[in-house]
Design an enzyme around this catalytic site. Structure first.
Site, PDB file in Angstrom:
ATOM      1  N   LYS A   1      -1.491  90.980  99.468  1.00  0.00           N
ATOM      2  CA  LYS A   1      -1.501  89.541  99.756  1.00  0.00           C
ATOM      3  C   LYS A   1      -1.532  89.375 101.274  1.00  0.00           C
ATOM      4  O   LYS A   1      -0.499  89.244 101.925  1.00  0.00           O
ATOM      5  CB  LYS A   1      -0.280  88.854  99.157  1.00  0.00           C
TER       6      LYS A   1
ATOM      7  N   SER B   1       3.207  90.124 100.472  1.00  0.00           N
ATOM      8  CA  SER B   1       3.391  89.065 101.454  1.00  0.00           C
ATOM      9  C   SER B   1       4.269  89.537 102.615  1.00  0.00           C
ATOM     10  O   SER B   1       3.917  90.463 103.340  1.00  0.00           O
ATOM     11  CB  SER B   1       3.970  87.826 100.765  1.00  0.00           C
TER      12      SER B   1
END
Length: 513
Positions: free
Chosen positions: A440, A415
């Site tokens: 991600k 992320s």
């Protein structure tokens, strides 16, 4: 016959064709959530000229037929017209059409009155229905994939309101979870009030848990499968129980950790303050079962260390090591402080360790990238229509743009960590070491619902400055790390100092392209 009624959307009437009186006219009654089913006898109205014609179904005429979702005014002989047929407009047709529409409205009005007199329940949606609709609308407006995983999102709403039990809050939560599951997106998820509160507190610098930072094992060396302890917060429940970095968590509340992601495990470790969690811990050859009581633990996202390497006199190389464990609201200020402290000690280079950092606050990741870059794009934000926003920097927030920089990543880097690593790599600011990151490549926004529960919804995807979509692929490092390379700051310095160590990494090569 059943006629479903709706009070939320207006009926849509098709425009009459004045040149062709023998066409089919559809009067569509859009049905959303029909709280009641009206019982009515079958009715047909024909545009005929006599009682004899009205009883003759083969004669052309105008017929009103209603089923569950649609009322249709059509020819009663059901013949279909082909080609272009031009016919003279008829005043009688328009008159009969008007009469048929008046009869239609009258029948629906009578049916509506019959519901009021025969059924006492209200036509309004229940409180549970409204909560479900609130969740549905949130996803409808914010979700990145406007095909909703190839399904009719409106039809799903109607079907769920009609068929899913929503008599209690638990049933409503289950209905929302089933709806979210149809998107097949592991990062779009429903959070009950307790979990939603925990998620928000986790980005604000404190969590209720046992004080563990966890990650994936560094290598498959025959050790038991599970999740490795990266650190234990000093003074926290795990630290007091003797859990140390390098220990392996084999199970959480009797559930094996081998198939779990670090996100699943982190959620299981957190919970209400004062509640307990049972951990199966492997420390060397010993396996222990520990019951820990969750408590509020402050999270310091940054650890730093100055590594002085062997050299001649005052020219000994100095490397500043910064380990960033999460992107909470304290992250950027803590990283800035660490950089400024290390620069005050005249470091020659920096190492930024993002291993097992699963992300957190997106704005914090952007801010930290600005510290290292004098200019350039940090990330592109994209939706289903392409690039919708660009985050870049002009160097006004830069504080460390000249010193060589190495970034350490692994499969636990995800992320916001991947945004930071990708920005530094694509702008040629840093060399990246380790293994491909988690992948991600989507961005979630968190929405609070009216009852205190919430939704984490994927609202966009991002691309690195080189327009690389890393979703499910990850950031590819420039070089691997030795398999035994440690994850704590103390051992890191030893791997740069001792050429005989299995983890030795030549500092000259560490920053060389």
């Amino acid at each position: 016959m059943e006629v479903l009624a709706s009070s939320s959307l207006s009926p849509i009437f098709t425009k009459p064709n004045k040149t062709n009186p023998n066409f089919s006219i559809q009067v569509k009654l859009w049905v959303t959530q029909p709280p009641k089913i009206l019982k009515a006898s079958n009715f047909r109205y024909g545009r005929t000229r006599s009682n004899k014609q009205r009883s003759n179904a083969t004669n052309p005429g105008l017929v009103l037929v209603c089923n569950r979702f649609l009322c249709v005014i059509e020819r009663n002989d059901r013949r279909k017209l082909s080609g272009k047929v031009m016919m003279k407009s008829s005043v009688n047709f328009r008159q009969n059409l008007s009469a048929a529409l008046v009869r239609l409205v009258s029948v629906l009005l009578v049916s509506s009155i019959s519901v009021v007199t025969t059924d006492s329940p209200s036509w309004g949606l229940s409180e549970e229905n409204l909560l479900f609709l609130e969740a549905w609308r949130t996803i409808d407006r914010a979700y990145i994939d406007k095909t909703f995983n190839g399904q009719s999102w409106f039809r799903y709403r109607e079907t769920a309101l009609r068929n899913e039990p929503m008599n209690t809050r638990e049933e409503t939560y289950m209905a929302i979870k089933k709806m979210v599951a149809t998107l097949d997106d592991p990062f779009t998820r429903f959070l009950e009030p307790g979990k939603f509160k925990s998620l928000r507190s986790g980005t604000q610098g404190a969590v209720t848990g046992v004080g563990l930072s966890i990650g994936y094992p560094a290598a498959s060396d025959g050790s038991p499968a599970g999740l490795v302890v990266i650190s234990a917060a000093p003074g926290g429940p795990a630290s007091r129980a003797g859990i140390s970095p390098g220990d392996v968590i084999l199970g959480i509340d009797k559930i094996p950790t081998e198939p779990l992601t670090i996100y699943d495990a982190a959620q299981m470790l957190q919970g209400p303050e004062g509640s307990t969690v049972e951990l199966a811990i492997r420390s060397g050859p010993e396996t222990r079962l520990l019951t820990l009581t969750r408590e509020r633990v402050s999270v310091n996202p940054v650890k730093s260390r100055l590594c002085e390497l062997p050299g001649s006199g005052s020219n000994s190389p100095k490397i500043g090591y910064i380990k960033l464990t999460t992107f909470n609201q304290n992250a950027s200020s803590a990283v800035r402080e660490a950089i400024e402290t290390l620069r005050g000690n005249n470091v020659n280079a920096f190492v930024l360790d993002l291993r097992d950092n699963s992300g957190g606050s997106f704005p914090e990741g952007i801010e930290i990238a600005k510290f290292w870059l004098d200019k350039g794009v940090i990330v592109y934000i994209c939706d289903s229509r392409g690039v919708r926003d660009i985050y870049d920097t002009d160097g006004s927030n830069a504080i460390a743009t000249s010193e060589p920089l190495a970034v350490l990543v692994n499969k636990g880097t995800a992320s916001a960590s991947e945004i930071l690593a990708g920005a530094l790599k694509d702008n040629k600011r840093a060399l990246v070491y380790g293994e491909p990151t988690y992948g991600k490549g989507k961005i979630q926004s968190v929405f609070e619902l009216s009852d205190g529960s919430g939704l984490a919804v994927t609202v966009a995807r991002y691309e690195t400055p080189a327009h690389t979509d890393i979703d499910k692929v990850g950031v590819t490092p420039d070089h691997p790390l030795p398999k035994s390379f440690p994850k704590d700051e103390e051992a890191f310095c030893g791997c740069l100092k001792d050429p005989t160590a299995a983890c030795y990494l030549n500092q000259g090569l560490l920053f060389s392209r």
